[in-house]
Design an enzyme around this catalytic site. Structure first.
Site, PDB file in Angstrom:
ATOM      1  CG  HIS A   1       1.761   0.073  -2.629  1.00  0.00           C
ATOM      2  ND1 HIS A   1       0.886   0.402  -1.623  1.00  0.00           N
ATOM      3  CD2 HIS A   1       2.905  -0.327  -2.007  1.00  0.00           C
ATOM      4  CE1 HIS A   1       1.465   0.210  -0.452  1.00  0.00           C
ATOM      5  NE2 HIS A   1       2.688  -0.234  -0.657  1.00  0.00           N
TER       6      HIS A   1
ATOM      7  CE  LYS B   1       2.910   3.898  -1.581  1.00  0.00           C
ATOM      8  NZ  LYS B   1       2.622   5.278  -1.112  1.00  0.00           N
TER       9      LYS B   1
END
Length: 342
Positions: A225, A229
């Protein structure tokens, strides 16, 4: 050796590199369509079971055009902004107020043709009651930060404000208990992408119908990600939970988190233009003797899949509120089963 792959993005070469890096055995592609040799009677029986299961859920009609007020908390984040844009595109009434600790020029943010006034989160308890009075059918969508999940949920519950909780992290068990005890309408899901939710639903069915089917298998999980994140993907946690029910021994701290941009491009295969917004997941299973392997992969670039799913969830919740549904706490699988997504 048997190999099954589910992928949503053409990153095969990078996936092979990743498997080699983790010393996984090379696998020959499966050249016969999965299920081609299944007896026709068995296939027809399975198809009938699926149709009956779906039919038993019922598909109530949703008004062709819904318009109700939606407050996105917080619009300053990339996910919140994407949801706000999707809400406007869907014809919903985007409330011109949001909360964020991020400073913006003049305390205002423009989304589409709407000017959103940004307030500090510390003001939310004071401001929200007046917003609810001005917009009686208000639904709030939460895309903030993991550390704020439980505090925000407590506030929404205190005010009786329906919520679509898209933020991952926080104490999820406490989150569900808080919402259930308050008896407010809510959609809570670690994953808002409709197609990914369908995959998760299939995993849940498999785990429920065939417990321990993968007993003894070794599981490797990689998820990539954007660097911002902070937590392990909620989707990965849900999929891993299914594999655990299927008999696989795996601890969450074994998940390989890829957050380094260079590794994401060169090893995982993430397009450079999507480094700041993507979700590439790979779940690789290997039999105890190493002769059988399965691989499940879903790669997503951008945020539109989540934004559109979130708007569908808000529409779903609005119809439940208007119908006075006795059930009040839902997840995205409930939304998917309803069958009224755009």
């Amino acid at each position: 050796m048997l190999s099954a792959t589910i992928a949503a993005h053409p990153a095969a070469a990078a996936a092979i590199t990743l498997r080699q890096r983790h010393s996984l055995r090379r696998r020959q592609p499966l050249r016969v369509p999965i299920g081609a040799a299944a007896p026709r009677r068995r296939m027809e029986t399975a198809r009938s079971s699926v149709v009956n299961a779906v039919a038993s859920q019922g598909v109530p009609a949703v008004p062709p055009k819904l318009s109700f007020p939606i407050l996105v908390n917080s619009c300053t984040g990339k996910m919140g902004k994407a949801v706000a844009e999707a809400a406007v595109s869907a014809g919903l009434q985007l409330v011109p107020v949001s909360f964020s600790a991020t400073e913006v020029p003049d305390g205002k943010l423009k989304i589409c043709d709407r000017e959103i006034r940004i307030h500090d989160p510390s003001e939310s308890e004071k401001i929200l009651p007046s917003i609810m009075e001005e917009y009686p059918d208000l639904i709030v969508v939460d895309y903030t930060v993991p550390d704020a999940v439980n505090a925000n949920a407590e506030l929404y519950c205190k005010l009786g404000l329906p919520v679509v909780m898209g933020t991952t992290g926080g104490d999820r068990q406490l989150l569900h208990k808080t919402v259930q005890d308050a008896n407010i309408y809510a959609v809570i899901s670690p994953q808002m992408g409709k197609q990914v939710v369908a995959f998760l639903a299939a995993m849940e069915i498999m785990a429920g119908q065939f417990p321990d089917a993968f007993s003894g298998y070794k599981l490797e999980v990689m998820e990539s990600h954007q660097a911002t994140k902070l937590d392990v993907s909620g989707t990965a946690k849900a999929v891993i939970s299914c594999f655990q029910k299927l008999g696989v021994s795996f601890d969450m701290d074994e998940v390989k988190l890829v957050r380094d941009p260079e590794e994401q491009v060169n090893v995982v295969g993430v397009p450079e233009e999507h480094l700041e917004g993507h979700a590439f997941h790979m779940y690789h299973l290997t039999s105890p003797d190493g002769t059988v392997s399965f691989e499940f992969q879903h790669n997503i670039c951008g945020r539109s899949i989540y934004a559109e799913g979130t708007v569908d969830a808000a529409m779903f919740l609005y119809t439940k509120i208007q119908s006075g549904a006795s059930k009040k706490l839902y997840d995205m699988i409930d939304v998917l089963r309803e069958g009224n997504m755009r």
